[in-house]
Design an enzyme around this catalytic site. Structure first.
Site, PDB file in Angstrom:
ATOM      1  N   VAL A 142     -36.602  55.732  34.334  1.00 38.97           N
ATOM      2  CA  VAL A 142     -35.473  56.446  33.714  1.00 38.97           C
ATOM      3  C   VAL A 142     -34.157  56.063  34.400  1.00 38.97           C
ATOM      4  CG1 VAL A 142     -35.629  58.560  35.125  1.00 38.97           C
ATOM      5  CG2 VAL A 142     -34.776  58.694  32.795  1.00 38.97           C
ATOM      6  N   ASP A 143     -34.234  55.729  35.688  1.00 42.23           N
ATOM      7  CA  ASP A 143     -33.037  55.279  36.426  1.00 42.23           C
ATOM      8  C   ASP A 143     -32.454  54.025  35.762  1.00 42.23           C
ATOM      9  OD1 ASP A 143     -32.577  54.510  39.994  1.00 42.23           O
ATOM     10  OD2 ASP A 143     -31.172  55.122  38.442  1.00 42.23           O
ATOM     11  N   ASP A 164     -36.109  59.625  24.491  1.00 41.91           N
ATOM     12  CA  ASP A 164     -35.303  58.896  25.478  1.00 41.91           C
ATOM     13  C   ASP A 164     -34.155  59.792  25.941  1.00 41.91           C
ATOM     14  OD1 ASP A 164     -33.525  55.675  25.325  1.00 41.91           O
ATOM     15  OD2 ASP A 164     -33.590  57.257  26.845  1.00 41.91           O
ATOM     16  N   GLY A 188     -43.403  59.030  37.539  1.00 46.43           N
ATOM     17  CA  GLY A 188     -43.589  57.626  37.162  1.00 46.43           C
ATOM     18  C   GLY A 188     -43.904  56.790  38.382  1.00 46.43           C
ATOM     19  N   VAL A 189     -42.950  55.982  38.773  1.00 44.99           N
ATOM     20  CA  VAL A 189     -43.113  55.077  39.938  1.00 44.99           C
ATOM     21  C   VAL A 189     -43.550  55.844  41.180  1.00 44.99           C
ATOM     22  CG1 VAL A 189     -41.780  53.593  41.531  1.00 44.99           C
ATOM     23  CG2 VAL A 189     -41.467  53.382  39.068  1.00 44.99           C
TER      24      VAL A 189
HETATM   25  N1  APR Z   1     -36.227  58.995  29.012  1.00 36.26           N
HETATM   26  C1  APR Z   1     -37.001  60.018  29.480  1.00 36.26           C
HETATM   27  N2  APR Z   1     -37.989  59.858  30.381  1.00 36.26           N
HETATM   28  C2  APR Z   1     -38.215  58.591  30.819  1.00 36.26           C
HETATM   29  C3  APR Z   1     -37.445  57.476  30.392  1.00 36.26           C
HETATM   30  C4  APR Z   1     -36.424  57.724  29.446  1.00 36.26           C
HETATM   31  N3  APR Z   1     -35.647  56.736  28.974  1.00 36.26           N
HETATM   32  N4  APR Z   1     -37.914  56.363  31.033  1.00 36.26           N
HETATM   33  C5  APR Z   1     -38.933  56.766  31.814  1.00 36.26           C
HETATM   34  N5  APR Z   1     -39.126  58.110  31.687  1.00 36.26           N
HETATM   35  C6  APR Z   1     -40.113  58.962  32.341  1.00 36.26           C
HETATM   36  C7  APR Z   1     -41.349  58.285  32.887  1.00 36.26           C
HETATM   37  O1  APR Z   1     -42.300  58.069  31.852  1.00 36.26           O
HETATM   38  C8  APR Z   1     -41.824  59.336  33.876  1.00 36.26           C
HETATM   39  O2  APR Z   1     -42.599  60.329  33.228  1.00 36.26           O
HETATM   40  O3  APR Z   1     -39.496  59.525  33.485  1.00 36.26           O
HETATM   41  C9  APR Z   1     -40.518  59.983  34.363  1.00 36.26           C
HETATM   42  C10 APR Z   1     -40.109  59.593  35.784  1.00 36.26           C
HETATM   43  O4  APR Z   1     -40.544  58.267  36.047  1.00 36.26           O
HETATM   44  P1  APR Z   1     -39.608  57.219  36.861  1.00 36.26           P
HETATM   45  O5  APR Z   1     -38.438  56.873  36.060  1.00 36.26           O
HETATM   46  O6  APR Z   1     -40.520  56.116  37.322  1.00 36.26           O
HETATM   47  O7  APR Z   1     -39.089  58.068  38.124  1.00 36.26           O
HETATM   48  P2  APR Z   1     -39.844  58.487  39.467  1.00 36.26           P
HETATM   49  O8  APR Z   1     -41.324  58.563  39.299  1.00 36.26           O
HETATM   50  O9  APR Z   1     -39.114  59.683  39.973  1.00 36.26           O
HETATM   51  O10 APR Z   1     -39.584  57.239  40.436  1.00 36.26           O
HETATM   52  C11 APR Z   1     -38.264  57.000  40.861  1.00 36.26           C
HETATM   53  O11 APR Z   1     -38.337  54.738  40.174  1.00 36.26           O
HETATM   54  O12 APR Z   1     -36.916  53.775  38.691  1.00 36.26           O
HETATM   55  C12 APR Z   1     -37.166  53.939  40.016  1.00 36.26           C
HETATM   56  O13 APR Z   1     -34.998  53.861  41.023  1.00 36.26           O
HETATM   57  C13 APR Z   1     -36.078  54.712  40.708  1.00 36.26           C
HETATM   58  O14 APR Z   1     -36.957  54.219  42.861  1.00 36.26           O
HETATM   59  C14 APR Z   1     -36.825  55.231  41.893  1.00 36.26           C
HETATM   60  C15 APR Z   1     -38.181  55.577  41.306  1.00 36.26           C
END
Ligand code: APR
Length: 170
Positions: free
Chosen positions: A34-35, A11, A120-121
């Site tokens: 992660v946001d 994390d 991720g998203v």
């Molecule tokens: N620590 C480390 N990595 C994490 C954590 C954490 N606590 N939570 C999630 N991740 C990983 C996910 O598994 C993924 O591999 O971070 C990576 C990025 O995924 P997302 O958080 O979904 O980010 P992204 O794909 O860039 O999408 C951004 O998602 O949360 C929304 O506000 C954000 O609209 C934006 C979009």
């Protein structure tokens, strides 16, 4: 000489580094993934601060204090939404890393941790994203001798394996 670039699994909100990078959206007002984790851990002052920043375009980056995080700063960057690879996604993801490192250098930061931006998203294919991350981290470590430690943080083992493969090839 130990490698200044490492992959860790866990994390990102728990890392006591000079800056953790947030995979944000253009509003900078929080979200999921992660946001969401960073905003939850940093506390409400982060959102209040981000409201004063007027958002962040894709590929750009903005820095805030870390507030309740163990990290001193948060560098918020906005990755590209994956739309098949013919909409300058790789250039935009590359810009994310370069702009984060630009801010790190401007602020004299010596350690920085990145999540897998876009993976991720936003649906960016993991291998391609990992190769961009590894390439840009190697460049930044060459360009900025003051940078002592760059962590690529995986949230699961499969991602960690992809990142390790990418940094060994970079
Ligand atoms: N620590 C480390 N990595 C994490 C954590 C954490 N606590 N939570 C999630 N991740 C990983 C996910 O598994 C993924 O591999 O971070 C990576 C990025 O995924 P997302 O958080 O979904 O980010 P992204 O794909 O860039 O999408 C951004 O998602 O949360 C929304 O506000 C954000 O609209 C934006 C979009």
């Amino acid at each position: 000489m130990p490698d200044r670039l490492q992959v860790v699994t866990g994390d990102i909100t728990r890392l006591a580094v000079d800056a953790v990078v947030n995979a944000a959206n253009e509003t900078l007002l929080g979200g999921g993934g992660v946001d969401g984790a960073i905003h939850r851990a940093a506390g409400p002052e982060l959102l209040a601060y981000c409201r004063t920043l007027d958002g962040c375009p894709t590929g750009q980056a903005k820095i805030t204090p870390g507030f309740r995080l163990p990290a001193k700063h948060i560098i918020h960057t906005v990755g590209p939404v994956w739309r098949g690879g013919r909409h300058a996604e790789s250039q935009r993801l590359t810009l994310c890393y370069r702009n984060c490192f630009r801010l790190a250098k401007e602020h004299g930061l010596r350690s920085i941790a990145f999540p897998a931006i876009g993976c991720g998203v936003y649906g960016y294919p993991r291998e391609e994203a990992a190769n961009i991350a590894a390439t840009e981290c190697r460049k930044a470590l060459t360009d900025d001798p003051a940078l002592e430690r760059v962590l690529l943080v995986a949230f699961d083992e499969p991602m960690a394996a992809v990142l390790r493969q990418a940094i060994s090839a970079a």
